[in-house]
Design an enzyme around this catalytic site. Structure first.
Site, PDB file in Angstrom:
ATOM      1  N   ARG A  58       0.196  -5.464  14.088  1.00 50.53           N
ATOM      2  CA  ARG A  58      -1.174  -4.958  14.409  1.00 50.53           C
ATOM      3  C   ARG A  58      -2.426  -6.293  14.779  1.00 50.53           C
ATOM      4  O   ARG A  58      -3.322  -5.920  14.822  1.00 50.53           O
ATOM      5  CB  ARG A  58      -1.835  -4.281  12.221  1.00 50.53           C
ATOM      6  CG  ARG A  58      -1.130  -2.533  13.585  1.00 50.53           C
ATOM      7  CD  ARG A  58      -0.416  -2.185  12.049  1.00 50.53           C
ATOM      8  NE  ARG A  58      -1.805  -1.211  11.622  1.00 50.53           N
ATOM      9  CZ  ARG A  58      -1.724  -0.936   9.726  1.00 50.53           C
ATOM     10  NH1 ARG A  58      -0.607  -1.228   9.269  1.00 50.53           N
ATOM     11  NH2 ARG A  58      -2.779  -1.234   9.370  1.00 50.53           N
ATOM     12  N   ARG A  87       0.484  -0.939  -0.492  1.00 55.24           N
ATOM     13  CA  ARG A  87       0.087   0.123  -0.471  1.00 55.24           C
ATOM     14  C   ARG A  87       1.045   1.227   0.094  1.00 55.24           C
ATOM     15  O   ARG A  87       2.383   1.509   0.980  1.00 55.24           O
ATOM     16  CB  ARG A  87      -1.039   0.280   1.229  1.00 55.24           C
ATOM     17  CG  ARG A  87      -1.598   1.070   1.568  1.00 55.24           C
ATOM     18  CD  ARG A  87      -2.818   1.218   2.113  1.00 55.24           C
ATOM     19  NE  ARG A  87      -2.629   0.444   3.549  1.00 55.24           N
ATOM     20  CZ  ARG A  87      -3.310   0.211   4.747  1.00 55.24           C
ATOM     21  NH1 ARG A  87      -4.512  -0.040   4.487  1.00 55.24           N
ATOM     22  NH2 ARG A  87      -2.829  -0.213   6.161  1.00 55.24           N
TER      23      ARG A  87
END
Ligand code: AMP
Length: 217
Positions: free
Chosen positions: A172, A126
């Site tokens: 995460r 990303r």
């Protein structure tokens, strides 16, 4: 005013879908990740406090995040779309209490569901526009910008978020795994809850995901 919620793992595409929903249905986009990143880039007291936690892929504490959100909701008149909030069951409960006190209704709660093996590749590839006001999202392989490293929309440089490395992503996901099931259970039996398959082209995901917003518009 009502509030709508998008749920999903890092890399599920909820940020991309949120941008489309807010444009289509004139919603206020409230991304706690964007608010926190903005504080970090401006070097505010909050930013300094959360910078290291965020870079490591850890969650910011519930009271801090709830405080930011409730301050934003105070003067809001348009419908709001949350992206990345609530993230824990405690945040969901605090939000529910806040909304009840203010007599504000909860609208749609939509989960963007993507298989785990797809998420990491999405996050690591990303790239995002460094201009916070734009925030366009790209992917090196599946959605490259026309000119490498430059935003198609506003011409600003693209950046790789510091928490989008493989290492931070795994942290995460660890946070996600320990908080998501109770969070999902908080909403899953509501009549306005919908889980959509996010492992499809973004246009197809949007076509399913926008249905409840059309009904409520
Ligand atoms: P996101 O852009 O939603 O992936 O969020 C980026 C980072 O901001 C997360 O990894 C957390 O460190 C922090 N963050 C964003 N939203 C929340 C939240 N609701 N609760 C706690 N931390 C959050």
């Amino acid at each position: 005013m009502r509030v709508h919620i998008l749920l999903g793992a890092p890399g599920s595409g909820k940020g991309t879908q949120a941008k489309r929903l807010v444009d289509r249905f004139s919603l206020t986009h409230l991304s706690t990740g964007d608010i926190l990143r903005d504080a970090v880039s401006k070097g505010t007291e909050l930013g300094l406090r959360v910078k290291a936690l965020m870079a490591e892929g850890k969650l910011v504490d519930d009271d801090t995040v709830n405080g930011l959100v409730f301050a934003r909701l105070q003067d809001e008149t348009q419908d709001v779309l949350f992206d990345g909030y609530p993230r824990t069951q405690a945040q969901a409960q605090a939000l529910q209490d806040f909304l009840s006190k203010k007599h504000v209704g909860l609208g749609s709660v939509v989960e963007v569901d993507v298989p785990r093996e797809v998420l990491e590749a999405r996050v690591v590839g990303r790239r995002v526009c460094s201009n916070n006001a734009c925030g366009a999202i790209y992917h090196l392989e599946s959605k490259p910008s026309k000119q490498a490293g430059v935003c198609d929309v506003c011409g600003s440089p693209l950046k790789h978020r510091s928490d989008d490395t493989a290492e931070a992503f795994r942290a995460r996901m660890g946070e996600f795994d320990s908080t998501y099931q109770p969070l999902k259970a908080f909403y899953a039996d509501r009549p306005t809850y919908l889980s959509v398959n996010g492992n499809r082209h973004p246009d197809e995901v949007f076509a399913t995901l926008e249905t409840p917003f059309k009904e409520h518009a």
